[in-house]
Design an enzyme around this catalytic site. Structure first.
Site, PDB file in Angstrom:
ATOM      1  N   LEU A 302      36.507 -47.479 -13.717  1.00 28.43           N
ATOM      2  CA  LEU A 302      36.074 -48.030 -12.433  1.00 28.43           C
ATOM      3  C   LEU A 302      35.398 -49.379 -12.635  1.00 28.43           C
ATOM      4  CD1 LEU A 302      34.531 -44.681 -11.210  1.00 28.43           C
ATOM      5  CD2 LEU A 302      36.648 -45.675 -10.335  1.00 28.43           C
ATOM      6  N   GLN A 355      40.426 -49.996 -21.299  1.00 24.87           N
ATOM      7  CA  GLN A 355      41.546 -50.431 -20.464  1.00 24.87           C
ATOM      8  C   GLN A 355      41.688 -51.945 -20.527  1.00 24.87           C
ATOM      9  OE1 GLN A 355      41.550 -50.470 -15.998  1.00 24.87           O
ATOM     10  NE2 GLN A 355      43.115 -48.884 -16.229  1.00 24.87           N
ATOM     11  N   CYS A 386      46.104 -52.499 -10.957  1.00 25.39           N
ATOM     12  CA  CYS A 386      45.118 -53.354 -10.287  1.00 25.39           C
ATOM     13  C   CYS A 386      45.773 -54.104  -9.123  1.00 25.39           C
ATOM     14  CB  CYS A 386      44.505 -54.338 -11.271  1.00 25.39           C
ATOM     15  SG  CYS A 386      43.195 -55.344 -10.550  1.00 25.39           S
ATOM     16  N   GLY A 488      44.131 -39.513  -6.836  1.00 25.24           N
ATOM     17  CA  GLY A 488      44.079 -39.831  -5.417  1.00 25.24           C
ATOM     18  C   GLY A 488      43.536 -38.731  -4.544  1.00 25.24           C
TER      19      GLY A 488
END
EC number: 1.3.1.89
Length: 640
Positions: A302, A355, A386, A488
């Site tokens: 995040l 990442q 992204c 999700g």
């Protein structure tokens, strides 16, 4: 159940806002807890003092709406506010709608891209020289030209009052390295403002490495002067340039010699003493480290909120896999300390990855080789999800899904230089109604990816609709035998169970973990945790202590901790306690209406006004400094 239904009906007669009157997309909360915007803010502004001993927060919400008026501006726009129709405005003359009124009610969407940032000099005007803070035996290198103060007594006289009488760093590790500059310094300062050290406690931590993957000074200099050699990457890139289009390349992986050939070619010098690795044969692709990702809870990488203290919170509450924030490969290759800080790993993170974001095979492959030999990670993830314009327009993030040739070169190049698994995070596609992930996943499997994570939304869709789990299930079957994680709209253990009934190997939690980091515990224990406001506040206390460990306990560290806490509170405020819901569980796409909690702290935590977030931060980190400004990442509220 019958008893609660009766009480709800009774409260509805008194004049509470009824849940059936709520707009579409608003969470259903029990009638006795619903209130109006005016009453909510009046209660918060009064610090709960207008509630008598016999009068609870829920009873306050039953008073007539006409008797309560808000006396001051809440410093919040109309954006993302839910209008509750309680009938109080019927029959009243309303002013005509003008262009100015329409402008005021215009929704603020997206991100605040040019946010004001407080400079380090704004935290404290009279900053002490590091040589004095660290109590160095030698004098300051800059001498009389030093721009910092060397007068400790003057510094202490101008320093703000300590936040608390006890210092977390001193009580935990036996020494606070920030000395007199610590905002909790009185607990570890002796005569002449000298730092007190607890020798016994320090010995317990001696030799232990708590945080790994820091940027070495010598490496930073080499990167800035471009003196780092990328032998493996150069070999791979030469093959790419020779063959041209990667689609014509059967196997663009660097050719490796057999173990026998390597031992014959290389004749390392015999060493004496500790065992070294000069004569160790490098791992071949078939011998790479493997990780069993299946049936594990994965905390998403995040941006901004996925910092090390937050990951420690999630790890303690049940997360299995953690990943650092997205790092730009070009910034890492330039040796930028702020970018390398995103790679830091706490010792409690047993399965940890980083990442990377990039658009070209040369920078991504070189960055992978650099990290492979300089930091300790269990896997490396490529960000192909992204959605922001800054990344997408350069061909990175979601843009790679449409640049298959470059994507293939990046994956195969990184795989050829890494000793750890390579994973990829993607979306369903770029355009809203054009899914392309199912076409890309077979290629990823053939290119050697160890794990695929699929976010069930497209780039254009963002969060306007629910994630498409039917499509995720379809892609999971296509990806087999490579594990695929779904991502999700998971905010309860029931959501996680439904997701795991598809073909996915596991689930990734993102917004759900920001709303309620104890979601990991709920999933593992298969229950809805009606967590109290005190328990939630204790989690914020832990975050504060972890932040002081990570960013420091001086003025700068305290304000950095406050900044990231405020960013997190912009998500935490959207959580609705289980005991207040009419229907459990909460849905991630439903907005919370104005409601009164079961105590003042629970009500305060429900506020979506940034001034109230700052009030919570001041409970833990003391008053904000003069001229303090904070603008959240998303255009919801602002404080100036």
């Amino acid at each position: 159940m019958a008893e609660s239904e009766g009480s709800n009906t009774e409260n509805g007669k008194v004049g509470a806002v009824k849940s059936e009157n709520l707009d579409r997309g608003v969470a259903a909360i029990k009638n006795q807890f619903l209130t109006t915007k005016e009453k909510f803010h009046a209660f918060i502004d009064a610090d709960g003092k207008d509630v008598t001993e016999k009068e609870t927060c829920s009873e306050l919400s039953l008073n007539d709406a006409e008797n309560t008026t808000r006396t001051e501006n809440a410093a919040e726009p109309e954006a993302k506010r839910i209008k509750l129709d309680d009938g109080s405005s019927e029959g009243q003359d309303q002013p005509p709608k003008t262009a100015e009124n329409k402008q005021e009610k215009k929704r603020a969407r997206g991100q605040n891209k040019s946010r004001p940032h407080m400079k380090h000099s704004q935290f404290e005007e009279n900053k002490l020289c590091p040589s004095v803070t660290q109590e160095c035996a030698s004098k300051c290198f800059f001498g009389d030209k030093c721009k910092f103060s060397h007068d400790v007594a003057k510094y202490v006289s101008q320093k703000p009052e300590d936040i608390r009488p006890n210092c977390h760093l001193y009580e935990t590790f036996g020494k606070c390295i920030y000395g007199v500059t610590c905002r909790f310094a009185k607990s570890h300062l002796g005569e002449d403002f000298k730092n007190i050290i607890n020798e016994e406690l320090m010995k317990e931590w001696e030799g232990k490495v708590l945080v790994k993957n820091s940027l070495d000074k010598s490496l930073k200099e080499q990167l800035r002067k471009k003196k780092v050699v990328f032998e493996k990457s150069d070999k791979y890139l030469k093959l790419c340039f020779k063959s041209g289009d990667s689609s014509k390349m059967k196997n663009p992986v660097v050719k490796e010699d057999s173990a026998v050939q390597v031992t014959q070619k290389d004749s390392p010098i015999t060493t004496v003493g500790a065992v070294t690795d000069e004569d160790v044969i490098k791992l071949r692709p078939c011998e790479k480290k493997t990780i069993d990702f299946r049936n594990k809870l994965y905390l998403a990488p995040l941006t901004t909120c996925g910092n090390l203290p937050f990951r420690r919170i999630c790890k303690r509450l049940g997360a299995d896999i953690t990943c650092g924030e997205m790092a730009m490969c070009t910034n890492l290759l330039q040796g930028q300390p702020s970018e390398w800080a995103l790679l830091k790993r706490h010792h409690s993170e047993d399965i940890f990855g980083v990442q990377l974001e990039g658009a070209f095979p040369d920078t991504m492959t070189k960055c992978a080789e650099l990290l492979n030999r300089t930091i300790d990670v269990d896997f490396v993830d490529i960000n192909v999800g992204c959605p922001i314009d800054l990344v997408y327009k350069k061909g990175g993030g979601c843009g790679l899904m449409n640049r298959t040739n470059k994507f293939e070169q990046i994956v195969k190049g990184m795989n050829s230089v890494l000793d750890v698994p390579l994973t990829v995070k993607i979306r369903t596609g770029v355009q809203e109604k054009v899914n392309i992930a199912h076409k890309l996943i077979p290629n990823l499997r053939d290119w050697g990816v160890s794990l695929v994570t699929l976010h069930g939304r497209s780039r254009e869709q963002r969060y306007t609709k629910l994630a498409n789990w039917e499509y995720i299930d379809q892609c999971a079957k296509i990806a087999s035998p490579v594990p695929l994680f779904g991502n999700g709209d998971i905010i309860s253990y029931e959501d996680a169970n439904r997701a795991l009934q598809t073909g996915v190997a596991g689930v990734m939690l993102a917004r759900g973990a920001l709303f309620k980091p104890w979601l990991f515990t709920e999933i593992k224990e298969q229950r809805h945790w009606d967590i109290s406001s005190t328990e939630r506040f204790d989690i914020l206390k832990d975050f504060t202590n972890y932040g002081l460990e990570h960013w420091g306990s001086d003025c700068q560290g305290v304000e950095k901790t406050r900044k990231f806490m405020l960013e997190w509170l912009s998500f935490l405020c959207r959580y609705i306690p289980v005991g207040l819901l009419e229907h459990v569980p909460q849905k991630i796409n439903e907005r919370p209406p104005y409601y009164m909690g079961r105590d003042y702290l629970e009500t305060l935590m429900a506020s979506q006004n940034v001034t109230d977030w700052i009030k919570i931060s001041e409970m833990l980190l003391g008053p904000v400094p003069p001229n303090f400004t904070f603008l959240p990442k998303h255009k919801a509220n602002s404080y100036k």
